[in-house]
Scaffold this motif. Structure first.
Motif, PDB file in Angstrom:
ATOM      1  N   GLY A 169       0.656  -0.823  -0.271  1.00  0.00           N
ATOM      2  CA  GLY A 169      -0.442   0.083   0.093  1.00  0.00           C
ATOM      3  C   GLY A 169       0.957   1.338  -0.021  1.00  0.00           C
ATOM      4  N   THR A 201       1.883   5.036   2.761  1.00  0.00           N
ATOM      5  CA  THR A 201       1.415   6.333   3.858  1.00  0.00           C
ATOM      6  C   THR A 201       0.642   7.239   3.191  1.00  0.00           C
ATOM      7  N   TYR A 206      -3.046   7.276   4.496  1.00  0.00           N
ATOM      8  CA  TYR A 206      -3.793   6.970   5.466  1.00  0.00           C
ATOM      9  C   TYR A 206      -4.181   9.099   5.444  1.00  0.00           C
ATOM     10  N   LYS A 247      -4.738   4.579  -3.488  1.00  0.00           N
ATOM     11  CA  LYS A 247      -4.147   3.250  -2.128  1.00  0.00           C
ATOM     12  C   LYS A 247      -5.087   3.080  -0.906  1.00  0.00           C
ATOM     13  N   LEU A 289      -6.513   0.052   0.743  1.00  0.00           N
ATOM     14  CA  LEU A 289      -6.391  -0.215   2.116  1.00  0.00           C
ATOM     15  C   LEU A 289      -7.511  -1.221   2.330  1.00  0.00           C
ATOM     16  N   CYS A 301      -8.072  -4.996   1.616  1.00  0.00           N
ATOM     17  CA  CYS A 301      -7.270  -5.598   1.687  1.00  0.00           C
ATOM     18  C   CYS A 301      -7.980  -5.806   3.546  1.00  0.00           C
ATOM     19  N   ARG A 302      -8.411  -4.645   3.795  1.00  0.00           N
ATOM     20  CA  ARG A 302      -8.625  -5.024   5.524  1.00  0.00           C
ATOM     21  C   ARG A 302     -10.305  -6.252   5.126  1.00  0.00           C
ATOM     22  N   ASN A 358      -1.683  -9.316   4.839  1.00  0.00           N
ATOM     23  CA  ASN A 358      -1.498  -7.764   5.726  1.00  0.00           C
ATOM     24  C   ASN A 358      -0.899  -6.658   4.469  1.00  0.00           C
ATOM     25  N   VAL A 359      -1.383  -5.397   4.844  1.00  0.00           N
ATOM     26  CA  VAL A 359      -0.512  -3.986   4.229  1.00  0.00           C
ATOM     27  C   VAL A 359       1.235  -3.881   4.424  1.00  0.00           C
ATOM     28  N   CYS A 374       2.532  -0.360   4.669  1.00  0.00           N
ATOM     29  CA  CYS A 374       2.592   0.808   3.773  1.00  0.00           C
ATOM     30  C   CYS A 374       3.976   1.480   4.165  1.00  0.00           C
ATOM     31  N   SER A 391      -1.945  -3.139   8.377  1.00  0.00           N
ATOM     32  CA  SER A 391      -1.001  -2.741   8.071  1.00  0.00           C
ATOM     33  C   SER A 391       0.458  -2.046   8.387  1.00  0.00           C
ATOM     34  N   VAL A 410       3.807   0.114   8.502  1.00  0.00           N
ATOM     35  CA  VAL A 410       4.136   1.091   8.008  1.00  0.00           C
ATOM     36  C   VAL A 410       5.480   1.050   7.874  1.00  0.00           C
TER      37      VAL A 410
END
Length: 223
Positions: free
Chosen positions: A112, A114, A117, A130, A134, A137-138, A152-153, A155, A214, A216
């Motif tokens: 993914g 940042t 977010y 993006k 997210l 994928c969740r 999982n992602v 980021c 996710s 980071v």
């Protein structure tokens, strides 16, 4: 039947480094690149896999593109391309290979950003794609978890890849790059290798109780 790790976007940057990292760990590799933007091509490639002795046990979906697009100068065709590669490419890949991964109780990592977010002008279509990845994928992690599959992602923040060359993208990109580095606690760009090491961890048994996360990798940018 041989188990393989499938990587998309493996031609360069983060995708390439993920492939090299998995190869160093002894995984058999199957690599896809530009075709993930073509949903039909993904379906056909998956069908060929099912007819062979190859079984996908792990997936790294890393294909993606970024382009500058301010509100004052948005190009519909460019927005469509960004969404096609960054979101639809991930969706098509996830839909094409789950039967293999479920059979193996395998794991998936999607790259993914940042930007999933927060906002990031002037890269509006990229940011939107993006955010969409997210959310997808969740939801997919909830669906696949009961079948023993982890998703999982990762980021990344600002990573120095062949695709990320603000000096070639104009003054807006250069200004944004300087601002990002100034805001990053580590005061530098990340490397694709640093992202790949996190991807490797999430794929292996050491992360066996991690799914729907996710992670980071941004030098502290989003702190």
């Amino acid at each position: 039947m041989a188990d393989f790790a499938l990587g998309t976007g493996a031609g360069s940057g983060i995708g390439r480094c993920c492939a090299l990292e998995l190869a160093r760990c002894g995984h058999n590799l199957l690599l896809w690149d530009v075709d993930v933007a073509d949903g039909q091509a993904v379906i056909e490639a998956a069908q060929q896999l099912r007819q062979s002795s190859i079984r996908i046990a792990k997936l790294v979906a890393a294909a993606g593109i970024v382009r500058m697009d301010s509100l004052a100068n948005q190009q519909p065709d460019l927005v469509k391309l960004i969404m096609q590669v960054n979101y639809e490419g991930v969706q098509s890949t996830l839909q094409a290979v789950p039967s293999n991964i479920v059979a193996c109780k395998g794991s998936i990592v999607v790259i993914g950003s940042t930007e999933g977010y927060m906002g990031g002008a002037p890269i509006h279509a990229y940011v939107a794609s993006k955010h969409a990845v997210l959310g997808l994928c969740r939801s997919a992690a909830i669906e696949l978890g009961p079948q023993g599959v982890r998703l999982n992602v990762v980021c990344p923040g600002t990573i120095k890849t062949p695709m990320y060359q603000p000096e070639l993208m104009g003054p807006e990109a250069i200004a944004m790059d300087k601002e990002m580095q100034a805001k990053t606690p580590l005061r530098r760009l990340g490397t694709p290798e640093e992202v790949a090491k996190v991807v490797r961890f999430l794929l292996i048994d050491g992360a066996s109780y991690v799914t729907g996360a996710s992670i980071v990798v941004d030098g502290g940018l989003t702190v």
